[in-house]
Write a protein that holds these residues in place. Structure first.
Motif, PDB file in Angstrom:
ATOM      1  N   THR A  22       0.491  -4.116   3.265  1.00 48.04           N
ATOM      2  CA  THR A  22      -0.043  -2.900   3.888  1.00 48.04           C
ATOM      3  C   THR A  22       1.082  -1.966   4.311  1.00 48.04           C
ATOM      4  N   ALA A  23       2.175  -2.532   4.833  1.00 44.17           N
ATOM      5  CA  ALA A  23       3.308  -1.714   5.283  1.00 44.17           C
ATOM      6  C   ALA A  23       3.922  -0.946   4.118  1.00 44.17           C
ATOM      7  N   THR A  24       3.949  -1.560   2.935  1.00 44.04           N
ATOM      8  CA  THR A  24       4.508  -0.894   1.762  1.00 44.04           C
ATOM      9  C   THR A  24       3.631   0.286   1.357  1.00 44.04           C
ATOM     10  N   VAL A  25       2.309   0.075   1.355  1.00 41.68           N
ATOM     11  CA  VAL A  25       1.381   1.152   1.013  1.00 41.68           C
ATOM     12  C   VAL A  25       1.477   2.273   2.043  1.00 41.68           C
ATOM     13  N   HIS A  26       1.659   1.909   3.300  1.00 39.28           N
ATOM     14  CA  HIS A  26       1.785   2.941   4.338  1.00 39.28           C
ATOM     15  C   HIS A  26       3.040   3.774   4.132  1.00 39.28           C
ATOM     16  N   THR A  27       4.145   3.132   3.761  1.00 38.57           N
ATOM     17  CA  THR A  27       5.373   3.879   3.483  1.00 38.57           C
ATOM     18  C   THR A  27       5.153   4.855   2.339  1.00 38.57           C
ATOM     19  N   LEU A  28       4.460   4.399   1.301  1.00 36.50           N
ATOM     20  CA  LEU A  28       4.136   5.281   0.180  1.00 36.50           C
ATOM     21  C   LEU A  28       3.264   6.439   0.643  1.00 36.50           C
ATOM     22  N   HIS A  29       2.320   6.152   1.527  1.00 38.34           N
ATOM     23  CA  HIS A  29       1.435   7.195   2.057  1.00 38.34           C
ATOM     24  C   HIS A  29       2.244   8.265   2.787  1.00 38.34           C
ATOM     25  N   VAL A  30       3.225   7.861   3.558  1.00 38.95           N
ATOM     26  CA  VAL A  30       4.079   8.821   4.276  1.00 38.95           C
ATOM     27  C   VAL A  30       4.751   9.769   3.281  1.00 38.95           C
ATOM     28  N   ILE A  31       5.204   9.229   2.151  1.00 42.03           N
ATOM     29  CA  ILE A  31       5.871  10.048   1.131  1.00 42.03           C
ATOM     30  C   ILE A  31       4.882  11.013   0.492  1.00 42.03           C
ATOM     31  N   ILE A  32       3.735  10.497   0.059  1.00 46.43           N
ATOM     32  CA  ILE A  32       2.736  11.335  -0.609  1.00 46.43           C
ATOM     33  C   ILE A  32       2.202  12.409   0.342  1.00 46.43           C
ATOM     34  N   TYR A  33       1.912  12.010   1.579  1.00 40.11           N
ATOM     35  CA  TYR A  33       1.402  12.969   2.566  1.00 40.11           C
ATOM     36  C   TYR A  33       2.412  14.104   2.771  1.00 40.11           C
TER      37      TYR A  33
END
Length: 406
Positions: free
Chosen positions: A134-145
């Motif tokens: 989940t932490a990895t997906v959240h990091t990706l979300h920060v980038i995409i956002y």
């Protein structure tokens, strides 16, 4: 006539530029109903940004962006908005994008056709089918956002399709990182110290387990950072070995956060290990001879004088654990008992192990936070609370053997 603003050095600032209390320079300007903001620690660099931004707006650089693919915008976004990121952070952003977005459905979609549902689908695919943390997906979300948000701020998009996308996915339980037990730690260190093959690594593992430093901090440690007379080590930089423009390269950065700058007292046994290591270096002439971004004379290095990489330290640990477990299995068979193998672990587990031992023997959480270099005390408290809970169970079990209650 408005009085010209000046900075803390007495320099007259350009129009729309001011200096904040933390000494950063900030430019604010309203253009066609949209406010634009730029910041930089260096006034000359900010001036360059202002020229670039005004030129982009005058030339309508953003007019065709919504028709570009997300991959195309990401490259431009990194150049325009993320040029001041730390090299390690830029590498992280690029690696995450290449691994998880570039070949995905949204990677080659036009920006103006991407909806939140497409982003949620990507996150669910990575979480459920690719089994990412989940932490990895959240990091990706920060980038995409962030990638979309700058388009919104520049009035190129009406809304950010990544907004609340992460909150729409189910969360995978985080895998618990277990520290080595006291027995496992003792077995590991004893094996390394008694092994003709692996005892050369004893000072490095003693340093991990005696200071709790991050692996990047250990990699970059130089003899200048260690005061053997006073018995302390100054942690003020970190070493990374990352892909830069297609080539794996060493480079030095500032610590992970401001709290990462710290002095750690050295345990007496560790001081002895370091004195012995320095004597061996002087005797053999096998110094850390590499020079990386102005740093040299590294404490922990290969036989060729190069700093270790995270991958090489992981390989060393894996070889040691494999050999220990082979030997332990043979010994247990001869002694007619169950073997007690070591788990495969990473350098971060050694840091976690030190923190756990520290929490088991120290009640001042602020001291633990300072030594560990945790930016957020909640990180320290999570470990401390877990250790305290285990200690409470141990104490109560021990108490049950000493008092009669029924």
């Amino acid at each position: 006539m408005a009085k010209n603003r000046k900075d803390n050095r007495g320099r007259v600032l350009p129009p729309n530029v001011s200096q904040k209390s933390d000494l950063r320079y900030i430019w604010r300007k309203m253009i066609n109903g949209t406010q634009y903001v730029l910041t930089d620690n260096d006034l000359n660099e900010l001036k360059k940004k202002i020229i670039t931004k005004e030129s982009q707006l005058q030339n309508g650089i953003y007019s065709d962006i919504p028709k570009a693919t997300l991959n195309e915008w990401f490259e431009k976004w990194m150049d325009i908005y993320k040029s001041n990121l730390k090299l390690t952070t830029r590498e992280l952003y690029t690696r995450y994008w290449n691994n998880y977005v570039r070949e995905s459905n949204i990677g080659n979609m036009r920006i103006d056709r991407i909806k939140r549902v497409h982003i949620v689908e990507l996150y669910k695919e990575l979480l459920e089918n690719k089994e990412l943390a989940t932490a990895t997906v959240h990091t990706l979300h920060v980038i995409i956002y962030g990638c979309f948000e700058d388009l919104v701020q520049d009035n190129a998009l009406q809304s950010n399709p990544a907004k609340k996308a992460f909150s729409r996915i189910g969360k995978r339980p985080a895998k618990k990182r277990e520290p080595l037990t006291v027995k496992q730690q003792e077995n590991f260190i004893t094996f390394v110290s008694e092994s003709p093959t692996y005892r050369v690594y004893l000072p490095m593992f003693s340093f991990f387990l005696g200071t709790g430093v991050r692996v990047s901090e250990l990699m970059g440690l130089t003899w200048k950072d260690i005061d053997l007379f006073q018995g302390s080590v100054s942690i003020n930089h970190a070493m990374h070995y990352t892909n830069v423009n297609g080539k794996m390269t060493y480079h030095v950065t500032t610590p992970k956060s401001e709290s990462g700058n710290r002095d750690i007292p050295l345990l007496m046994d560790l001081r002895k290990q370091l004195v012995h290591l320095r004597d061996i270096d002087n005797l053999t002439g096998s110094h850390g001879t590499a020079t990386i971004d102005g740093y040299t004379d590294f404490v922990f290095h290969t036989s060729k004088g190069m700093p270790y990489s995270i991958a090489s330290i992981n390989q060393i640990i894996a070889r040691i654990v494999k050999r220990y477990n082979q030997q332990e299995t043979e010994t247990a068979g001869k002694e007619n008992r169950d073997p007690e193998p070591l788990p495969v672990f990473s350098p971060h587990i050694l840091r976690h192990t030190f923190c756990t031992r520290f929490c088991e023997n120290e009640t001042n959480v602020k001291v633990i936070q300072e030594i560990m270099g945790h930016r957020d005390i909640s990180t320290t408290m999570d470990i401390y609370s877990h250790v305290t809970k285990e200690k409470s169970t141990e104490i109560m079990n021990d108490l049950g053997n000493k008092i009669k209650i029924c």
